[in-house]
Design an enzyme around this catalytic site. Structure first.
Site, PDB file in Angstrom:
ATOM      1  CG  HIS A 188      33.381  40.213  28.544  1.00 47.47           C
ATOM      2  ND1 HIS A 188      32.204  40.877  28.293  1.00 47.47           N
ATOM      3  CD2 HIS A 188      34.089  40.260  27.389  1.00 47.47           C
ATOM      4  CE1 HIS A 188      32.196  41.305  27.034  1.00 47.47           C
ATOM      5  NE2 HIS A 188      33.325  40.932  26.468  1.00 47.47           N
ATOM      6  CB  CYS A 195      48.728  38.709  41.266  1.00 52.26           C
ATOM      7  SG  CYS A 195      49.983  39.675  42.136  1.00 52.26           S
ATOM      8  CB  CYS A 251      53.419  37.701  45.365  1.00 50.40           C
ATOM      9  SG  CYS A 251      52.815  38.876  44.138  1.00 50.40           S
TER      10      CYS A 251
END
Ligand code: BJW
Length: 270
Positions: free
Chosen positions: A126, A134, A180
């Site tokens: 997990h 991102c 970004c």
């Protein structure tokens, strides 16, 4: 369906003869380190069940609230240390390795305590509290910053009566790659999301090859992990469960050792 045995002496004989052991772990193994489990007592953060925040719709609706929850857990885990159960597994791996045998930990936990205890062969089903993804460029990175960003400093208090703070998205963790600046999300697998194909494949290979399986501190209700040990048991391989209580899968296993795994597991693996 059977009544599982709790004969530790007989189980230790099986451990001695095994060559490839899979240890499937869940939140209960970290409980004695002071990390809360998901269900049952301690599973609430403020008024929320942990599972109601661990989902894509929850993040879409209120990324600030979900980040506060993960920020709280990151900071908490950084103050905690592996316990006797984590250490027993790491020591067992080293001893088995010396004899040319293999131990693999398949964990549902995101706290990295197995790694910190010294276990080398780990499959993290997990993800990790210390990974980010991102939401714009999908880069995945490790991040151990404390706090993860200034906007979360002092936030994330777990008490039920805490007034909700509105944190602007711009003040949440952001991608630092080039231009970004996308919103980061925790690098964990939420409800409704599929586990990474390569992680599932790796886990599948180990489960197919193992000749002994231990299931430690998991409620065995979250899929796909919940079906791993029953599948191993179905092909006649011994499976032992270590838990404070019975689970929906207990009667599918040959052994059940009830009690805190910080006590039962070191005895089984000594
Ligand atoms: C001790 C102890 C001590 C305490 N010593 N013991 C098939 C049927 C039905 C539903 C589904 C299905 N397949 C998929 C689903 C949907 C869903 C699911 O399983 N739902 C169930 C609740 C019914 N699964 C998913 O969405 C998964 N995705 C998927 O399968 O994609 C395909 C698909 C989607 C939808 C439909 C069909 C297919 C993804 C699951 C991701 C789980 N994510 C979380 C959050 C991770 C990030 C985070 O940490 O925030 O993972 S949820 C949470 O549960 C976390 C845990 O890893 C996971 C398991 O919990 P765990 O570890 O067992 O903890 P607890 O608290 O439940 O239990 C602790 C145990 O320890 C207890 O038993 C205690 O007694 C014991 N204990 N102290 C020994 N000292």
């Amino acid at each position: 369906m059977t009544t599982p045995s709790s004969d530790m002496k007989a189980f230790r004989e099986i451990v001695k003869k095994s060559k490839h052991v899979v240890i499937l772990t869940g939140a209960g193994i970290s409980a004695e380190s002071g990390v809360p489990t998901f269900r049952g007592a301690g599973g609430l953060w403020r008024k929320y069940q942990a599972q109601s925040l661990a989902s894509p719709p929850a993040f879409l609706k209120n990324p600030g609230l979900v980040w506060e929850f993960y920020h709280y857990r990151r900071e908490l885990v950084l103050t905690k240390t592996p316990n006797n159960a984590h250490v027993a597994i790491a020591d067992f791996e080293k001893r088995m390795e010396k004899d040319g045998k293999k131990v693999v930990v398949i964990t549902q936990n995101v706290d990295e305590l197995h790694r910190r205890a010294g276990t080398d062969n780990i499959i993290e089903l997990h993800g990790s509290l210390f990974k980010t993804i991102c939401t714009e460029c999908w880069r995945e990175e490790l991040n151990y910053d404390s706090p993860i960003c200034e906007g979360l400093r002092g936030k994330g208090a777990p008490e039920a009566d805490v007034k909700e703070s509105k944190i602007r998205n711009a003040d949440l963790p952001r991608c630092k790659h080039d231009e970004c600046d996308g919103l980061l999300r925790p690098g964990v697998v939420w409800f409704g999301e599929t586990l990474r194909a390569e992680v599932l494949e790796q886990a599948g290979e180990e489960l197919e090859k193992c000749d002994l399986c231990l299931v430690v501190g998991t409620s065995s209700i979250v899929y796909p992990a919940a079906m791993f040990a029953p599948q191993v048991a179905a092909r006649g391989v011994p499976v032992a469960e270590f838990n404070l209580e019975s689970t929906p899968e207990t009667t599918n296993f040959g052994y059940h050792f009830e009690g805190p795994c910080g006590t039962t597991l070191p005895e089984a693996l000594a």
